[in-house]
Structures are given as C-alpha cells and as structure tokens.
Design an enzyme around this catalytic site. Structure first.
Site, mmCIF file in Angstrom:
data_model
loop_
_atom_site.group_PDB
_atom_site.id
_atom_site.type_symbol
_atom_site.label_atom_id
_atom_site.label_comp_id
_atom_site.label_asym_id
_atom_site.label_seq_id
_atom_site.Cartn_x
_atom_site.Cartn_y
_atom_site.Cartn_z
ATOM 1 N N CYS A 77 0.867 -1.185 0.000
ATOM 2 C CA CYS A 77 0.000 0.000 0.000
ATOM 3 C C CYS A 77 0.897 1.225 0.000
ATOM 4 O O CYS A 77 1.751 1.368 0.881
ATOM 5 C CB CYS A 77 -0.895 -0.015 1.233
ATOM 6 S SG CYS A 77 -1.885 1.482 1.481
ATOM 7 N N CYS A 187 -1.431 3.996 -6.470
ATOM 8 C CA CYS A 187 -2.206 3.274 -5.461
ATOM 9 C C CYS A 187 -2.321 1.839 -5.954
ATOM 10 O O CYS A 187 -2.568 1.601 -7.153
ATOM 11 C CB CYS A 187 -3.596 3.897 -5.290
ATOM 12 S SG CYS A 187 -4.723 2.932 -4.242
#
Length: 264
Positions: A77, A187
């Site tokens: 992440c 992302c």
C-alpha cells in the site's frame, strides 16, 4: 488459530483488495515462497485517513503477523508505506520490511517522459515520500499530481466495469487525453483498472506501477538476510481479512486469479 501457524511466511498487507495486485508480482517473482495476505477491508481505504490512523492500523497488523511467525513484511500500500514504513523499521530493526512507492523512476527514464500523470490517494501525494520522488525523478519532466479520492472504494466493490468506475475515470482523465506521455498508478488498487484507464487515455499511453519493483526488492532483501526459499516447490497463498462480509475472501481470490490488462 495456532500461534506460528504461518512461520516462515512472507506477510503482505493492504487496506483491502489493492495489495493483491502486488501479491501477484510477488508470487511471480518468488514462486517458492509462502505468502499470508491480509486485507484490512473493514478500514478501507487508508488514503482518506489521517497519518496517525494509518500508522496505528499498520502497526497492529504487523504485530499480529509477527506473533504468528512471519519472516518478512511487505506493505502493499503506497499510503501505508508513506505513513508507517519508517516507523515500523525503527520498531523492528531486524525484520525485512518492504514498502511501495509510486513508480516515478521507470516513468521518468522512459523515452517519452515530458509529461507524467500520477494518479494516487490524497495522502500519498501530500507526504514527503512522494515529494522527494518527484524532486529526484521529475527534474526533466512535468509531474502532474492527480488525487483520486474515492477510486479505491470503487475498486473495493469488485465490480471493475461498473458505470461508477467508468464515469469516474472519464471525468478525471478525459482532460489529459493526448496531453500526457505516461501514467504512474500510485495506489495498489489502480492496476486493476489498467484496461479502463487505457479506454479513456488511449492504449498507447504506458502505465507504470510499483508492483514489479516491490517484488524484486523483496527478493533482494530475503536473499541478503538468508531467508530466501531456493527450492523447486510451489508456495502457498493464504488470504485473511478484517471484514465481517463473508464474500470478501471470495473477492480476494477472484481478483488474484483474473488476468490484468498490460500486466508488467
């Protein structure tokens, strides 16, 4: 659930389904390793939370994984990496911790790199890590930061071809059609939308994400710390989630198995 049931596994976590795009790269790069994937879907997305919240959630996940005996941690992440990676490395100095970063370097060294669009969460774009990368690799490029609040939430639904996703991408990206040389997917949720992004910007625009680089770095660190599995065996992948929805794990497994368009 027995303690150390996952001894020797590589722990991988994300706020939800996004890190599965990284997990795919890890399994391809390290097919003999065992992986424990934890999706914190109950608290997704991290990109809309404060740094303190993301750091706390990340620390709790790492502590739980270590209690189970994992040998390394991959923070799959970008937001959690930016907010928590350095703190976690200070807390666990002997533990290999591999994080994500927006793939500005490969975009910047691409032959066509004058205008680079970076799609990411608001938090990722605000934090020092991205600013440092932009300064280092953006000196000869025009870096266009495009915050995409809510896009990770849409990916979390699992309906990648929904009208909501198509409308969102059309509104966000249409102004850049014909105006950018490449796109950085900042992302880990966004690689699941490569085909949809190409439909708006054109198939000729290269898309860069950090999954493959993260996998290579994981191999390097495991090798340096003598933790790399060097056998012809095929490892296991175990999925876990914080979500109470019984369908969440099925979604993880489905996204792990589907082919990604223009996968690097």
């Amino acid at each position: 659930m027995q303690v150390n049931q996952w001894s020797g596994y590589v722990g991988v976590f994300d706020s939800g389904v996004g890190g599965i795009s990284v997990l795919r790269n890890l399994v391809r790069e390290l097919p003999a390793e065992n992986f424990l994937y934890y999706g914190d879907s109950a608290h997704a997305p991290y990109g809309d939370k404060t740094i303190v919240e993301v750091r706390s959630l990340s620390a709790n996940i790492v502590e739980t994984m270590l209690a189970r005996g994992v040998k390394a941690i991959v923070i799959a992440c970008n937001t959690a990496t930016s907010a928590a990676a350095e703190h976690l490395r200070e807390c666990y100095p002997g533990l290999p911790i591999i994080g994500m970063e927006p793939a500005l370097k490969p975009a910047a060294i691409n032959p066509q790199h004058q205008n680079i669009l970076v799609m990411a969460t608001t938090v990722t774009l605000k934090l020092d890590k991205f600013q440092q990368l932009a300064h280092t690799w953006g000196s000869q490029s025009h870096i266009i930061a495009l915050p995409c609040p809510g896009l990770a939430d849409l990916v979390e639904t699992g309906d990648l071809d929904s009208d909501a996703i198509r409308s969102y991408l059309a509104e966000k990206l249409a102004p850049y059609r014909g105006q950018v040389d490449s796109v950085v997917l900042g992302c880990t949720h966004y690689p699941f939308l490569k085909r949809q992004i190409h439909q708006v910007l054109g198939a000729e625009v290269p898309l860069f994400d950090g999954g493959a680089g993260c996998a290579r770095q994981t191999r390097r660190l495991l090798s340096e710390t003598h933790l790399l599995v060097n056998t012809p065996q095929t490892g296991r992948v175990i999925f876990e989630t914080s979500s109470a929805d019984t369908q969440t794990l099925k979604l993880y497994e489905r996204l792990f198995s589907i082919p990604l368009s223009t996968e690097q």
